[in-house]
Design an enzyme around this catalytic site. Structure first.
Site, PDB file in Angstrom:
ATOM      1  N   ASP A   1      -7.991  -1.629  10.543  1.00 16.73           N
ATOM      2  CA  ASP A   1      -7.758  -1.835   9.112  1.00 16.73           C
ATOM      3  C   ASP A   1      -9.112  -2.107   8.466  1.00 16.73           C
ATOM      4  OD1 ASP A   1      -6.674  -2.094   6.616  1.00 16.73           O
ATOM      5  OD2 ASP A   1      -4.998  -3.358   7.247  1.00 16.73           O
TER       6      ASP A   1
HETATM    7  C1  BGC Z   1      -4.652  -2.187   3.977  1.00 16.18           C
HETATM    8  C2  BGC Z   1      -4.323  -0.882   4.660  1.00 16.18           C
HETATM    9  C3  BGC Z   1      -4.997   0.261   3.944  1.00 16.18           C
HETATM   10  C4  BGC Z   1      -6.487   0.000   3.884  1.00 16.18           C
HETATM   11  C5  BGC Z   1      -7.254   1.114   3.191  1.00 16.18           C
HETATM   12  C6  BGC Z   1      -6.131  -2.363   3.726  1.00 16.18           C
HETATM   13  O1  BGC Z   1      -6.355  -3.426   2.867  1.00 16.18           O
HETATM   14  O2  BGC Z   1      -4.152  -3.261   4.732  1.00 16.18           O
HETATM   15  O3  BGC Z   1      -2.936  -0.686   4.675  1.00 16.18           O
HETATM   16  O4  BGC Z   1      -4.715   1.467   4.571  1.00 16.18           O
HETATM   17  O5  BGC Z   1      -6.698  -1.199   3.165  1.00 16.18           O
HETATM   18  O6  BGC Z   1      -6.987   1.152   1.847  1.00 16.18           O
END
Ligand code: BGC
Length: 701
Positions: free
Chosen positions: A263
């Protein structure tokens, strides 16, 4: 070394032992990796064999593209012609950073359709729009189990039940991967927002294996090319460096051969432990990977084989999904908000709306007999499509409830616009003078969403005092008050359930939501959505939601399983939803009375539409475990099917039940085990309305 990494082919092992093969890889290897007719694994090994350590490491971290695309990316390798990944979010449509997109109803709404085939179409549409924006990886689906409805990202996932979430997830993966790689997220046990970056989720083996992971395994079986690790810790270790999760389960037990992506930003916590556990790509930029990773290999802290294994996974995905060989670009002008996609968004919402209550047939609204409709509440005129976090989208239009009702009311019905939360005396008089009042209340992105980028976890399951006062005010002036709820999921309706005849759950309904809602209100569409999450009488009926502690412990019961075991009656149970017609169930039969593990039992039931209008019913199959030697839930969903039935007609609905789906996780053996038992299989239209049952004997092995 990753705990159970499977040995890759070593076709070009000799070459791989060299630092690099030089040039552009023009060698026997190049002939192989450039040739699409060669076996995939041969191409992977050939490519790997000509890469320098620096080139390998460069495959393993993000490099912001700074090209105005709004995508996240990994760097391309010009020497070898390896394209980079280009990633975008897309749970309810392609992420807002890339521009406009079709905004679909959110995940929880789509969960309410209980229609995996439709979900596959949604995913294919989102995938096509993402590809038209230049993406090759879609950061979706979000399939964390909704352990508690206060989770800030409740709207993204499909619901509280692992079987149901798994079926929807598999459909999403299959549909989206016609176009792009899916990064199924967030692995795993992520269901609290406010402490998501650090919380340590403790759960025993059985809880992890039986409750929180099977839907991820469905996504892996469906072929997801990538899995995104979650921010939180599980049993002490951050998910991005969690050996049991990444090494033993994902890689070892499930044989996942795609890649694991972290993530964003705080999702990677270390260099060597992460690489050893099986994190393949750090996003969105190199912090622990990049130079520190290179140094770890050179200094001997990390075996080269771990880097090779990660790069193999990255290359395999690029080759398998046509990224390496190049795929034709899609034209955004033909994909973004296309007529087909917006029509699909409308169809989803038609199937997603759940009719929760309909006393005295307050709905549908008969246009011919209706002179005036009051449409009340600020949300009636709000484009309320969901969270402002990473799942947010931007569309060129959103049909609000008011606009939809105005468009479909017909020439002889006046629609009074009272789209405000506090009514003046003249407004109340207009409500009183109307044949029906539709009041739209619920949640917005100010109440729930992703932590840091949105509102975080919900503070409560109640409607705001202002919305409760509005509903009471409208109901006191018009006995035919229809409450339309918006939001991610469970809301406590006790303050008004007795004073209004009709309640609908519309979720965050997407860009065509108002049209679909109006169709349901006027009876052009017969509601058929079912709750993918229990609506409790009060939050006290649910397990505690702890979102301010460094550590939480999850048990194996939550949602309907918890309510059933505690003998608590929710207001609206899991799987529940009314229709403008009534369905009856008869002649439940199994194709065999006893079956061994490994077999599949065919269950069939006849469903009759007893009423005057056509409609869809969702047939739900639950298993119970009388006499089980281990604690089990009272019942668990094991199958479902949506069926359309004409008035007076009977449909025979078939469901296949693999006996292995009756297993529990036996912690002493460290394996799933099907108990020899006489199981009860029940069928009906909600987890609390199961008129038919049959027995299935599983004899001792
Ligand atoms: C989220 C993810 C997301 C990523 C990219 C993170 O803050 O938890 O679900 O894909 O950001 O935007």
């Amino acid at each position: 070394m990753r705990a159970q990494r499977r040995a890759g082919l070593t076709l070009f092992a000799a070459c791989a032992a060299l630092a690099a093969c030089g040039g552009s890889g023009s060698s026997a290897a190049e002939k192989v990796y450039r040739d699409p007719s060669q076996p995939l694994e041969s191409r992977v090994e050939a490519l790997l064999s000509v890469m320098s350590l620096e080139e390998k490491v460069e495959q393993m971290y993000g490099t912001p593209p700074n090209d105005g695309s709004g995508l996240s990316a990994t760097a391309p390798n010009a020497r070898l012609g390896i394209p980079g990944f280009r990633m975008v979010d897309g749970m309810r449509g392609v992420g807002a950073a890339t521009g406009n997109a079709t905004t679909f109803p959110v995940g929880s709404a789509r969960g309410a359709t209980f229609d995996p085939a439709l979900e596959g179409q949604v995913a294919a549409a989102i995938g096509a729009e993402a590809r038209s924006r230049g993406a090759n990886v879609l950061l979706a689906p979000t399939i964390n189990l909704l352990r508690h409805p206060r989770w800030g990202r409740a709207q993204e996932t499909y619901g509280e039940d692992t079987f149901h979430v798994g079926a929807m997830a598999a459909a999403f993966v299959a549909g989206a991967q016609e176009q792009v790689i899916t990064a199924t997220k967030h692995f795993a046990l992520y269901s609290i927002e406010d402490t998501r970056l650090t919380v340590n989720v403790q759960a025993d083996d059985r809880t992890v294996r039986e409750v929180y992971l099977p839907h991820f395994e469905r996504a892996v079986e469906a072929g997801t090319g990538a899995v995104m690790s979650a921010y939180n810790r599980v049993n002490g270790a951050y998910c991005s460096e969690n050996r049991p999760l990444l090494g033993e389960i994902l890689d070892g037990d499930w044989g996942f051969d795609g890649f694991v992506v972290s993530d964003w930003t705080f999702g990677t916590r270390s260099t060597v432990p992460a690489a050893e556990a099986g994190l393949d790509v750090e996003m969105p930029a190199a912090h622990y990977y990049g130079l520190p990773l290179l140094q770890a290999v050179v200094g001997g802290a990390l075996p080269l084989s771990d880097v090779d294994d990660a790069v193999r996974r990255v290359l395999r995905a690029k080759l398998r999904f046509g990224i390496f060989d190049g795929r034709p670009a899609l034209d955004p002008a033909l994909e973004i908000e296309s007529a087909a996609h917006t029509a699909l968004a409308r169809q989803v919402e038609r199937e997603a709306i759940v009719l929760l209550q309909n006393e005295g047939a307050a709905l549908p609204i008969d246009r011919a007999a209706t002179r005036q409709i009051a449409v009340v509440g600020a949300l009636a005129a709000t484009a309320n499509t969901g969270d402002t976090g990473s799942s947010s989208t931007r569309s060129s239009y959103v049909v609000t409830p008011l606009a939809g009702i105005q468009a479909l009311a017909g020439p002889s019905t006046t629609v009074v616009d009272l789209s405000r939360d506090v009514l003046a005396p003249a407004d109340e008089a207009a409500v009183a003078a109307s044949d029906v009042a539709v009041v739209v209340v619920g949640l917005t992105s100010a109440d729930e969403g992703e932590a840091g980028l949105g509102a975080g976890d919900r503070k409560s399951l109640d409607l705001s005092p202002a919305h409760l006062a509005l509903v009471a005010d409208v109901a006191s002036h018009n006995p035919r008050t229809v409450v339309v709820l918006e939001g991610s999921g469970a809301l406590v309706v006790e303050p008004f359930v007795e004073i209004v005849p009709a309640i609908l759950m519309a979720w965050y309904p997407g860009l065509e939501g108002g049209n679909a809602l109006a169709e349901v209100l006027f009876g052009d569409v017969n509601p058929s959505g079912k709750l993918p999450v229990s609506f409790p009488v009060s939050e006290g009926q649910l397990p505690p939601f702890v979102n301010d502690q460094a550590q939480v412990t999850y048990g194996f019961l939550h949602g309907y399983r918890y309510l059933d075991t505690a003998a608590e009656d929710p207001r609206f149970p899991f799987g529940f939803g009314l229709s403008y017609t009534t369905f009856s169930f008869a002649n439940l039969s199994l194709d065999r009375a006893s079956a061994a593990p490994g077999a599949t039992v065919h269950v069939s039931v006849e469903v009759t539409n007893e009423g005057p209008v056509a409609g869809d019913e969702v047939v739900e199959l639950y298993a119970s475990y009388p006499g089980s030697a281990v604690p089990r839930a009272v019942r668990e969903l094991k199958g479902f099917a949506r069926v359309s039935i004409d008035p007076g007609a009977t449909a025979t609905v078939g469901l296949d039940l693999p006996v292995n789906d009756l297993a529990y996780w036996d912690s002493t053996r460290g394996a799933f085990s099907v108990e020899p038992l006489t199981y009860t299989l029940s069928v009906g239209d909600s987890s609390r309305s199961l008129p038919l049952s049959a027995s299935l004997a599983v004899p001792p092995g």
